[in-house]
Design an enzyme around this catalytic site. Structure first.
Site, mmCIF file in Angstrom:
data_model
loop_
_atom_site.group_PDB
_atom_site.id
_atom_site.type_symbol
_atom_site.label_atom_id
_atom_site.label_comp_id
_atom_site.label_asym_id
_atom_site.label_seq_id
_atom_site.Cartn_x
_atom_site.Cartn_y
_atom_site.Cartn_z
ATOM 1 N N LYS A 201 -29.765 -52.884 -2.832
ATOM 2 C CA LYS A 201 -30.357 -53.641 -3.941
ATOM 3 C C LYS A 201 -31.801 -53.910 -3.547
ATOM 4 C CE LYS A 201 -30.272 -56.301 -7.646
ATOM 5 N NZ LYS A 201 -30.248 -55.637 -8.969
ATOM 6 N N HIS A 208 -40.259 -61.829 5.066
ATOM 7 C CA HIS A 208 -39.722 -61.064 6.207
ATOM 8 C C HIS A 208 -39.569 -62.070 7.331
ATOM 9 C CE1 HIS A 208 -39.894 -57.515 9.143
ATOM 10 N NE2 HIS A 208 -39.770 -58.587 9.877
ATOM 11 N N ARG A 291 -36.517 -53.966 21.387
ATOM 12 C CA ARG A 291 -37.675 -53.936 22.297
ATOM 13 C C ARG A 291 -38.364 -55.285 22.274
ATOM 14 N NH1 ARG A 291 -39.331 -51.968 17.308
ATOM 15 N NH2 ARG A 291 -41.130 -53.088 16.499
HETATM 16 C C1 MV4 Z 1 -36.506 -53.708 1.652
HETATM 17 C C2 MV4 Z 1 -37.374 -54.316 0.697
HETATM 18 C C3 MV4 Z 1 -36.802 -54.797 -0.497
HETATM 19 N N1 MV4 Z 1 -35.479 -54.684 -0.726
HETATM 20 N N2 MV4 Z 1 -35.187 -53.628 1.391
HETATM 21 C C4 MV4 Z 1 -39.928 -52.280 4.660
HETATM 22 C C5 MV4 Z 1 -39.824 -51.771 6.057
HETATM 23 C C6 MV4 Z 1 -38.488 -52.077 6.514
HETATM 24 N N3 MV4 Z 1 -38.560 -53.168 7.462
HETATM 25 C C7 MV4 Z 1 -37.693 -52.500 5.319
HETATM 26 N N4 MV4 Z 1 -38.659 -52.777 4.296
HETATM 27 C C8 MV4 Z 1 -38.282 -53.288 3.113
HETATM 28 N N5 MV4 Z 1 -36.977 -53.221 2.811
HETATM 29 C C9 MV4 Z 1 -34.688 -54.096 0.219
HETATM 30 N N6 MV4 Z 1 -33.369 -53.973 -0.050
HETATM 31 C C10 MV4 Z 1 -38.735 -54.389 1.000
HETATM 32 C C11 MV4 Z 1 -39.191 -53.867 2.182
HETATM 33 C C12 MV4 Z 1 -40.626 -53.996 2.444
HETATM 34 C C13 MV4 Z 1 -41.077 -54.858 3.434
HETATM 35 C C14 MV4 Z 1 -40.183 -55.554 4.251
HETATM 36 C C15 MV4 Z 1 -40.700 -56.424 5.202
HETATM 37 C C16 MV4 Z 1 -42.061 -56.605 5.342
HETATM 38 C C17 MV4 Z 1 -42.937 -55.919 4.560
HETATM 39 C C18 MV4 Z 1 -42.466 -55.027 3.598
HETATM 40 C C19 MV4 Z 1 -43.362 -54.312 2.793
HETATM 41 C C20 MV4 Z 1 -42.874 -53.454 1.844
HETATM 42 C C21 MV4 Z 1 -41.501 -53.296 1.664
#
Ligand code: MV4
Length: 450
Positions: A201, A208, A291
């Site tokens: 989803k 984050h 890490r």
């Molecule tokens: C997501 C998301 C929205 N919904 N998963 C980006 C890298 C990886 N850590 C996973 N990421 C994301 N996964 C769902 N289901 C949005 C991101 C994302 C993001 C996540 C954390 C920090 C910055 C980001 C920037 C763009 C997208």
């Protein structure tokens, strides 16, 4: 305890590991490419070995050269730092085959968490909340469509071998899904040699938030609170802070205990970071990093625990530094990653540092390996240093950060200092009211002047 550690890395993290080794009375071996002969960690290490030409594949990723360096110096352990070989399970196994210690988790856990589908299955099995989505990889468009209809659009297609944002495609409607699947598979195959994809989803505006853990490999596991890393540009973190302005003490304790219990079940060894998206009061596991992370000083400043020193200690069979009840989050810390880049275009700006004045004073820490006259090479990341600031409260931390940023001088190369000087004065940042897309929108508005 180890007698001599080879530090298989460069820059500020190599210096950071070297400092922990010195405090533990452990001899140090620096390795460097021909481009890093004048680096600080080479100057301060007890011994140094040139392991190849500048390209990482011929030096810092060159496993035979690293093994040879261990052989000729008699190192009995290797610290990988972050990046490079730090999450390479095969490297950990090769070291073990040569009776050398890899300062990191068990190879099986590195491999497990490196496969995003396996990681998610493990997290779910261990009671960690995950994003609703496919149980594993999706093998056909029909299967994907059925799952998508069940969890509802928008949907995110993710590469199993991805991570850090690589190989992700959003599908907002059923019509978008087939193209998103095909594009994600093609890009994953090209980038990782593995086109396995899974569905989740799509969360529109989450934060984050990541939980730091430390395990002794025998079931002893503690969590060390969280870091809010929502301020990112193209999946590169630039500002990290702890505790998160979005969490209450009760939420912190609950998610921390959930993660610590899961890692206890795994008998996890060493440091680890469990990454979540946080939206509307709910946590959703996305990845686990096995890490030490760039932003580890934020946790060190609010817990008083030297994570790199403890990582080395548990790798040598030592005990944890404290019981969970002894871990207290004291105050607030913010880290800014200062890069040699144009603060508007982010174009790398390597070159000679003509004048360098790091800020100091109460609660100010600089983790950097640069010095006046140092030439930042063009071959590696553009990190000049990490400015980490601590205060009794977030307000005090922001005040200190503002004056530290204004005091700092790095002349001769362009840096992202102007971006941070603007962010620390921005209302949304002062209020802690931001999410993972906030920075990209802020930069698109063009408020930062170089
Ligand atoms: C997501 C998301 C929205 N919904 N998963 C980006 C890298 C990886 N850590 C996973 N990421 C994301 N996964 C769902 N289901 C949005 C991101 C994302 C993001 C996540 C954390 C920090 C910055 C980001 C920037 C763009 C997208």
């Amino acid at each position: 305890m180890f007698d001599k550690i080879l530090i298989a890395n460069r820059g500020e993290i190599a210096l950071r590991v070297l400092r922990a080794c010195k405090e533990l009375g452990i001899a140090t071996v620096a390795v460097h490419s021909t481009a890093d002969a004048d680096a600080m960690h080479v100057r301060l290490a007890d011994e140094s070995v040139c392991i190849g030409p500048p390209p990482s594949k011929d030096s810092y990723l060159n496993i035979p050269a690293l093994l040879a360096a261990c052989e000729i110096t008699g190192a009995d352990a290797v610290h990988p730092g972050y990046g490079f070989l730090s999450e390479n399970a095969r490297f950990a196994e090769i070291l073990a085959d040569h009776n050398l210690h890899f300062i990191g988790p068990k190879a099986e856990h590195i491999r497990m968490m490196g496969d995003k589908i396996e990681a998610k299955k493990t997290a779910k099995r261990l009671g960690i909340p995950v994003v609703p989505g496919s149980e594993g990889g999706v093998t056909s468009d029909d299967e994907a469509m059925a799952i998508a209809r069940e969890i509802g659009f928008p949907i995110l297609v993710k590469a199993a071998a991805g991570g850090g944002g690589r190989g992700m495609k959003v599908a907002r409607t059923a019509d978008d899904l087939a193209l998103a699947l095909a594009t994600a598979r093609t890009e994953a195959k090209a980038a990782f040699g593995d086109d396995a994809v899974y569905l989740e989803k799509y969360l529109e505006q989450p934060r984050h938030i990541e939980i730091q853990i430390l395990g002794d490999g025998r079931g002893g596991t503690i969590h060390l609170g969280e870091r809010d890393c929502s301020l990112q540009r193209r999946h590169q973190k630039i500002w990290e802070e702890g505790p998160s302005p979005a969490l209450s003490a009760a939420q912190r304790a609950k998610i921390g205990e959930t993660v610590a219990a899961a890692m206890r079940e795994l008998q996890y060894l060493g440091v680890g970071t469990v990454e979540f998206l946080y939206e509307d009061g709910e946590f959703y596991f996305i990845e686990m990093n096995t890490r030490i992370q760039v932003e580890h000083p934020v946790t060190e400043m609010i817990t008083g625990i030297d994570l790199v020193l403890e990582q080395i200690r548990v790798a040598a069979g030592g005990d944890l530094p404290a019981r969970q009840a002894d871990i207290v989050i004291n105050g607030h810390a913010i880290e800014c990653r200062i890069n040699a880049e144009n603060p508007v275009t982010f174009r790398p700006s390597p070159g000679k540092i003509l004048h360098y004045h790091p800020p100091g004073g109460m609660g100010v820490r600089i983790d950097s390996a640069v010095y006046q006259g140092y030439v930042i090479p063009p071959y590696y990341d553009s990190l000049v240093g990490k400015l980490i600031v601590h205060g009794k409260t977030r307000a005090e931390c922001l005040m200190r950060l503002r004056r530290a940023l204004d005091e700092m001088v790095v002349d001769g190369v362009e840096t992202t200092l102007p971006l941070f000087r603007a962010l620390v004065r921005e209302a949304a940042i002062i209020d802690g009211d931001y999410h993972i897309h906030w920075l990209e929108h802020y930069l698109a508005a063009g408020d930062v002047k170089s």
